[in-house]
Design a protein around this motif. Structure first.
Motif, PDB file in Angstrom:
ATOM      1  N   PRO B 230       0.832  -1.209   0.000  1.00 36.24           N
ATOM      2  CA  PRO B 230       0.000   0.000   0.000  1.00 36.24           C
ATOM      3  C   PRO B 230       0.862   1.253   0.000  1.00 36.24           C
ATOM      4  O   PRO B 230       1.959   1.267   0.590  1.00 36.24           O
ATOM      5  CB  PRO B 230      -0.786  -0.127   1.315  1.00 36.24           C
ATOM      6  CG  PRO B 230      -0.691  -1.555   1.715  1.00 36.24           C
ATOM      7  CD  PRO B 230       0.604  -2.053   1.196  1.00 36.24           C
ATOM      8  N   ARG B 231       0.348   2.287  -0.610  1.00 37.97           N
ATOM      9  CA  ARG B 231       1.090   3.545  -0.651  1.00 37.97           C
ATOM     10  C   ARG B 231       1.291   4.126   0.746  1.00 37.97           C
ATOM     11  O   ARG B 231       2.294   4.780   1.018  1.00 37.97           O
ATOM     12  CB  ARG B 231       0.380   4.541  -1.554  1.00 37.97           C
ATOM     13  CG  ARG B 231       0.475   4.188  -3.032  1.00 37.97           C
ATOM     14  CD  ARG B 231      -0.121   5.266  -3.909  1.00 37.97           C
ATOM     15  NE  ARG B 231       0.160   5.009  -5.313  1.00 37.97           N
ATOM     16  CZ  ARG B 231      -0.597   4.288  -6.111  1.00 37.97           C
ATOM     17  NH1 ARG B 231      -1.724   3.750  -5.646  1.00 37.97           N
ATOM     18  NH2 ARG B 231      -0.261   4.085  -7.379  1.00 37.97           N
ATOM     19  N   SER B 232       0.341   3.890   1.635  1.00 37.72           N
ATOM     20  CA  SER B 232       0.512   4.382   3.003  1.00 37.72           C
ATOM     21  C   SER B 232       1.725   3.714   3.648  1.00 37.72           C
ATOM     22  O   SER B 232       2.478   4.356   4.381  1.00 37.72           O
ATOM     23  CB  SER B 232      -0.736   4.102   3.839  1.00 37.72           C
ATOM     24  OG  SER B 232      -0.927   2.705   4.019  1.00 37.72           O
ATOM     25  N   VAL B 260       4.626   9.195  -3.292  1.00 35.24           N
ATOM     26  CA  VAL B 260       4.090   7.832  -3.445  1.00 35.24           C
ATOM     27  C   VAL B 260       2.745   7.826  -4.153  1.00 35.24           C
ATOM     28  O   VAL B 260       2.369   6.828  -4.772  1.00 35.24           O
ATOM     29  CB  VAL B 260       3.983   7.094  -2.098  1.00 35.24           C
ATOM     30  CG1 VAL B 260       5.343   6.993  -1.433  1.00 35.24           C
ATOM     31  CG2 VAL B 260       2.974   7.735  -1.157  1.00 35.24           C
ATOM     32  N   ARG B 261       2.029   8.935  -4.089  1.00 34.74           N
ATOM     33  CA  ARG B 261       0.713   8.992  -4.726  1.00 34.74           C
ATOM     34  C   ARG B 261       0.826   8.776  -6.231  1.00 34.74           C
ATOM     35  O   ARG B 261      -0.058   8.221  -6.870  1.00 34.74           O
ATOM     36  CB  ARG B 261       0.064  10.346  -4.442  1.00 34.74           C
ATOM     37  CG  ARG B 261      -1.451  10.332  -4.351  1.00 34.74           C
ATOM     38  CD  ARG B 261      -1.979  11.751  -4.135  1.00 34.74           C
ATOM     39  NE  ARG B 261      -1.569  12.327  -2.863  1.00 34.74           N
ATOM     40  CZ  ARG B 261      -2.207  12.138  -1.719  1.00 34.74           C
ATOM     41  NH1 ARG B 261      -3.284  11.396  -1.683  1.00 34.74           N
ATOM     42  NH2 ARG B 261      -1.777  12.715  -0.603  1.00 34.74           N
ATOM     43  N   LYS B 291      -5.589   3.551  -9.835  1.00 35.71           N
ATOM     44  CA  LYS B 291      -5.677   3.651  -8.386  1.00 35.71           C
ATOM     45  C   LYS B 291      -7.025   3.122  -7.941  1.00 35.71           C
ATOM     46  O   LYS B 291      -8.036   3.313  -8.610  1.00 35.71           O
ATOM     47  CB  LYS B 291      -5.534   5.110  -7.950  1.00 35.71           C
ATOM     48  CG  LYS B 291      -4.164   5.665  -8.187  1.00 35.71           C
ATOM     49  CD  LYS B 291      -4.096   7.120  -7.782  1.00 35.71           C
ATOM     50  CE  LYS B 291      -2.743   7.695  -8.170  1.00 35.71           C
ATOM     51  NZ  LYS B 291      -2.675   9.118  -7.887  1.00 35.71           N
ATOM     52  N   ARG B 292      -7.040   2.459  -6.769  1.00 36.78           N
ATOM     53  CA  ARG B 292      -8.286   1.912  -6.233  1.00 36.78           C
ATOM     54  C   ARG B 292      -9.092   3.038  -5.613  1.00 36.78           C
ATOM     55  O   ARG B 292      -8.571   3.816  -4.825  1.00 36.78           O
ATOM     56  CB  ARG B 292      -7.960   0.845  -5.206  1.00 36.78           C
ATOM     57  CG  ARG B 292      -9.183   0.150  -4.641  1.00 36.78           C
ATOM     58  CD  ARG B 292      -8.758  -1.091  -3.874  1.00 36.78           C
ATOM     59  NE  ARG B 292      -8.121  -0.767  -2.605  1.00 36.78           N
ATOM     60  CZ  ARG B 292      -8.770  -0.724  -1.450  1.00 36.78           C
ATOM     61  NH1 ARG B 292     -10.042  -0.947  -1.406  1.00 36.78           N
ATOM     62  NH2 ARG B 292      -8.121  -0.441  -0.327  1.00 36.78           N
ATOM     63  N   ALA B 293     -10.390   3.077  -5.929  1.00 39.93           N
ATOM     64  CA  ALA B 293     -11.253   4.122  -5.376  1.00 39.93           C
ATOM     65  C   ALA B 293     -11.685   3.720  -3.984  1.00 39.93           C
ATOM     66  O   ALA B 293     -11.970   2.551  -3.706  1.00 39.93           O
ATOM     67  CB  ALA B 293     -12.471   4.313  -6.280  1.00 39.93           C
ATOM     68  N   CYS B 294     -11.733   4.669  -3.053  1.00 36.17           N
ATOM     69  CA  CYS B 294     -12.208   4.407  -1.707  1.00 36.17           C
ATOM     70  C   CYS B 294     -13.717   4.288  -1.717  1.00 36.17           C
ATOM     71  O   CYS B 294     -14.398   5.016  -2.414  1.00 36.17           O
ATOM     72  CB  CYS B 294     -11.817   5.550  -0.767  1.00 36.17           C
ATOM     73  SG  CYS B 294     -10.048   5.696  -0.513  1.00 36.17           S
ATOM     74  N   ALA B 295     -14.268   3.400  -0.897  1.00 36.71           N
ATOM     75  CA  ALA B 295     -15.725   3.229  -0.791  1.00 36.71           C
ATOM     76  C   ALA B 295     -16.335   4.364   0.020  1.00 36.71           C
ATOM     77  O   ALA B 295     -15.682   4.881   0.913  1.00 36.71           O
ATOM     78  CB  ALA B 295     -16.037   1.904  -0.146  1.00 36.71           C
TER      79      ALA B 295
END
Lengths: 212, 295
Positions: B230-232, B260-261, B291-295
């Motif tokens: 994960p980018r975090s 990282v973004r 990029k995965r979209a946040c829910a």
């Protein structure tokens, strides 16, 4: 349900601090707390709890949000949320506000609470908070040279905890015993030293920059 | 008699070297002759090498220091050059607050820069040498100098410092490693230097934005493997490798999350050098996932 006492309100509203540097990345987050010098990383579940800690939802309401979000049993969600809130509080990231006494401790979630944090169902992973501490922000000694980083203490300067001493990449620590107690010093087999008295171990000497 | 200063300009880093022992200047020049200048402007790192005792039958000890501060005293002449590089690194960290500094190797390609952060012993430098033979351009094997406004990595093209266990790997890569002088560096043992200009005269890259962040870890005998992270997690780990985090604090987080973004982030288990380089080459040849979209 949390049982109240005269000193502890029956229900409190966990509120995230808004003075931390916060960045959300792909449904996870990294935070920097300038007060403590700590850097934290939240996974998605922890971030969901954090986002719900907006001062309007108590722990039960947050648990309902998490249960709904991840299709969890309510008691499982409550346990996980309680653990995360306890962890966030221990790390100094939450402010607690008592819930207004005009509202009962146990009540139906409001529409706002149900909408708090969204309603999509996702794959659940156990909450995770990772933390490391940057060297403590404290004044350096008479010399402005903080070795590897501004603000950390160089070898030979006074300290209280390991976080006071420059740690990257000079492996100094705050000695707590012996003649060098209370000073930043270089550990055994670490570098760079220039004098024997910079080594934490009294028996070590400084050979070509290494305490051994 | 005032000693003459010898000036060098390596990318964004200017160095002025003085020594009462000509041989040490010649050693440094043998690596950095192409960067020698009549004079340098702007921020300059001034370093001095002094022989503490002069006896016909014995040389040394030698003192290497900078800016009038405490430095290193070493007993043997083949410890001087590694400690000189060390002192210069130290001064870069102290003086060049105009960059966010990470402990990382950095390379560039026409598609962007590759960041290889990691602790000593992770295999960054050996992997960097391998990738340089695959056409990558060189920025640095020790520092990522990230410009805080543009987020580009800038070059500091110092010589690669290769540890003895990697000498055979460098030989297998066909690279010219000079091992005549048995240089010695604390905790790393015997080392040798590889001048990247001996690989290709135009090997130094231009400032570039980061496209890949790969945290290498060498495991002897391992099958090379890339694991997306994960980018975090990448941002969190980069902050741990930040030399001057205390100078930037919250801004460091702002800058590195921006980095990282826009990058793909991985853990790398490194094994045999050619197989590991193949893995990285295959990665950069692929398109970047959405990029995965946040829910």
């Amino acid at each position: 349900m949390t049982v109240g006492t005269a000193d502890q309100p029956a229900s409190i509203l966990p509120t995230k601090r808004n003075d931390v540097v916060f960045h959300e990345l792909d449904c996870e987050a990294v935070l920097f707390d300038q007060t403590s010098g700590a850097v934290h990383r939240f996974n998605e579940t922890t971030l969901a709890v954090w986002n719900a800690c907006d001062g309007t939802c108590d722990a039960s309401a947050i648990a309902r949000i998490i249960a709904n979000k991840y299709a969890l049993e309510s008691d499982v969600a409550q346990t996980e949320v309680d653990n995360v809130i306890r962890d966030l509080k221990a790390k100094g990231l939450l402010i607690e506000r008592p819930e207004p006494t005009t509202q009962p401790a146990s009540r139906l979630p409001s529409r706002r609470e149900l909408l708090c944090g969204g309603t999509a169902k996702l794959i659940y992973t156990a909450p995770l908070i990772s933390t490391f501490f940057a060297s403590g922000a404290c004044a350096s000694g008479p010399s402005a040279s903080g070795a590897w980083g501004a603000g950390c203490k160089n070898v030979g300067y006074s300290c209280s905890v390991n976080g006071d001493c420059c740690e990257n990449p000079t492996k100094t620590k705050c000695q707590n015993v012996g003649p060098r107690a209370g000073t930043c010093c270089i550990q055994h087999n670490e570098f760079p030293c220039t004098l024997d008295t910079q080594c934490c171990n009294v028996g070590d000497t400084c050979n070509a920059g290494i305490c051994n | 008699m005032q000693q003459r200063s010898h000036h060098f300009s390596l990318g964004r880093v200017n160095i002025s070297l003085q020594s009462d022992c000509r041989s040490f200047v010649d050693e440094y020049r043998s690596l950095y002759e192409s960067y020698r200048r009549e004079s340098v402007d702007g921020e300059v790192i001034e370093v001095r090498i002094e022989a503490r005792h002069r006896y016909p039958w014995r040389r040394g000890p030698f003192l290497i220091h900078s800016e009038g501060e405490e430095g290193f005293e070493v007993r043997h002449r083949y410890e001087v050059l590694p400690h000189l590089e060390w002192i210069i690194n130290w001064q870069i960290i102290k003086q060049r607050a105009d960059y966010v500094q990470l402990h990382a190797s950095t390379l560039t390609s026409p598609n962007g820069a590759l960041l290889l952060p990691g602790d000593p012993g992770a295999g960054k430098t050996t992997l960097t040498a391998g990738l340089l033979t695959r056409g990558w351009s060189y920025l640095c094997d020790e520092f990522a100098l990230i410009h805080p406004r543009t987020r580009e990595i800038h070059p500091y093209p110092r010589a690669l410092c290769i540890k003895e266990p990697s000498f055979s790997v460098i030989d297998r890569l066909g690279l010219p490693l000079c091992r005549k002088t048995p240089y010695h560096k604390p905790t790393k043992g015997r080392v040798a230097f590889l001048n990247p200009l001996d690989i290709r005269p135009d090997i130094v890259g231009a400032p570039s934005l980061i496209r890949w962040v790969i945290f290498p870890k060498y495991v002897a005998g391992a099958v090379p493997a890339l694991e997306p992270i994960p980018r975090s997690q990448a941002a969190f780990q980069l902050l741990r490798q930040c030399f001057n985090f205390k100078a930037y604090q919250g801004r460091a987080l702002d800058i590195l999350t921006d980095v990282v973004r826009d990058a793909e982030c991985f853990h790398l288990t490194s094994g045999e050098i050619h197989a590991t380089c193949d893995l990285i080459q295959n990665l950069v040849a692929r398109t970047r996932p959405a990029k995965r979209a946040c829910a």
